[in-house]
Scaffold this active site. Structure first.
Site, PDB file in Angstrom:
ATOM      1  N   LEU A  40      -0.245  -6.948   3.673  1.00 57.42           N
ATOM      2  CA  LEU A  40      -0.709  -5.727   2.991  1.00 57.42           C
ATOM      3  C   LEU A  40      -0.590  -4.440   3.804  1.00 57.42           C
ATOM      4  O   LEU A  40      -1.115  -3.405   3.399  1.00 57.42           O
ATOM      5  CB  LEU A  40      -2.172  -5.892   2.512  1.00 57.42           C
ATOM      6  CG  LEU A  40      -2.374  -6.939   1.399  1.00 57.42           C
ATOM      7  CD1 LEU A  40      -3.861  -7.119   1.102  1.00 57.42           C
ATOM      8  CD2 LEU A  40      -1.618  -6.527   0.143  1.00 57.42           C
ATOM      9  N   ASP A  41       0.112  -4.479   4.931  1.00 57.74           N
ATOM     10  CA  ASP A  41       0.397  -3.223   5.644  1.00 57.74           C
ATOM     11  C   ASP A  41       1.728  -3.339   6.386  1.00 57.74           C
ATOM     12  O   ASP A  41       1.828  -3.047   7.577  1.00 57.74           O
ATOM     13  CB  ASP A  41      -0.733  -2.880   6.614  1.00 57.74           C
ATOM     14  CG  ASP A  41      -0.701  -1.412   7.060  1.00 57.74           C
ATOM     15  OD1 ASP A  41      -0.042  -0.590   6.363  1.00 57.74           O
ATOM     16  OD2 ASP A  41      -1.323  -1.080   8.079  1.00 57.74           O
TER      17      ASP A  41
END
Length: 223
Positions: A83-84
């Site tokens: 998610l990043d």
């Protein structure tokens, strides 16, 4: 706490593709949180690596992409969504042969099909459109990976940073998105299979978007 979630995730990861957590010391008393001690990585992040070497050939892109997707696929096989995904979260530990590790699991989650995110996570301009609706999927990482590869190729972001959130909220009708698709289709003569792979990475519906395991089997990496 987010520290505890990150620790749980890092304990699942012990591989050449991800940073290793060495130890964790909790603050004493009523202070929440603690200090996480990681292995030392002797290298530079992918952003600085690009800055140092500038112009990548298709073969360079292939080598880099293979390393990045191996990192992501390893996490996905452990049921973890990063998610990043962005250049700063990949450390180039070795250049010949190329070896890259994925770091910073502060936003990461164990994937649960019907769970939503409580807050927006990730970094503009790499975040997938579903994240802005607080939904997430394994393939949210793949959209971000597409943005990273696009940046390495064209030296610009695929979407304007200033109005990124507005664009992603209505991405299917965005002129920027349509222009991106048209560009990638028109570049097939130059990019070959990479053009098709990026188009699959930028599919709006995360369920229809290409997965990390499918990327590894794509003709661009297989040929």
């Amino acid at each position: 706490s987010s520290d505890l979630n990150e620790i749980k995730i890092l304990k699942e990861l012990s591989n050449v593709y991800t940073i290793k957590l060495k130890n964790y010391y909790k603050y004493s008393g009523n202070i929440s949180g603690g200090v996480l001690y990681y292995e030392y990585l002797d290298g530079i992040d992918l952003f600085d690596y690009y800055d140092k070497y500038k112009n990548f050939t298709l073969l360079d892109i292939k080598d880099i992409l293979l390393q990045l997707v191996l990192c992501i696929n390893y996490c996905h096989n452990k049921n973890i969504v990063h998610l990043d995904i962005k250049p700063e979260n990949f450390i180039v530990c070795q250049i010949k042969p190329l070896k890259i590790k994925l770091i910073d699991f502060g936003f990461s989650e164990f994937y649960e099909k019907y769970n939503d995110l409580f807050i927006f996570t990730g970094t503009i301009p790499y975040v997938a459109p579903e994240i802005l609706k607080c939904n997430y999927h394994f393939n949210s990482d793949i959209w971000s990976l597409g943005c990273v590869i696009y940046c390495l190729m064209y030296k610009i972001f695929p979407f304007n940073c200033d109005n990124y959130i507005a664009t992603m909220h209505n991405v299917e009708k965005s002129t920027e998105y349509l222009s991106l698709l048209n560009l990638l289709k028109s570049e097939y003569h130059k990019l070959g299979h990479l053009s098709d792979l990026l188009l699959r990475m930028f599919i709006i519906d995360p369920i229809k978007r290409i997965s990390s395991s499918e990327v590894l089997l794509h003709p661009f990496l297989k040929n």
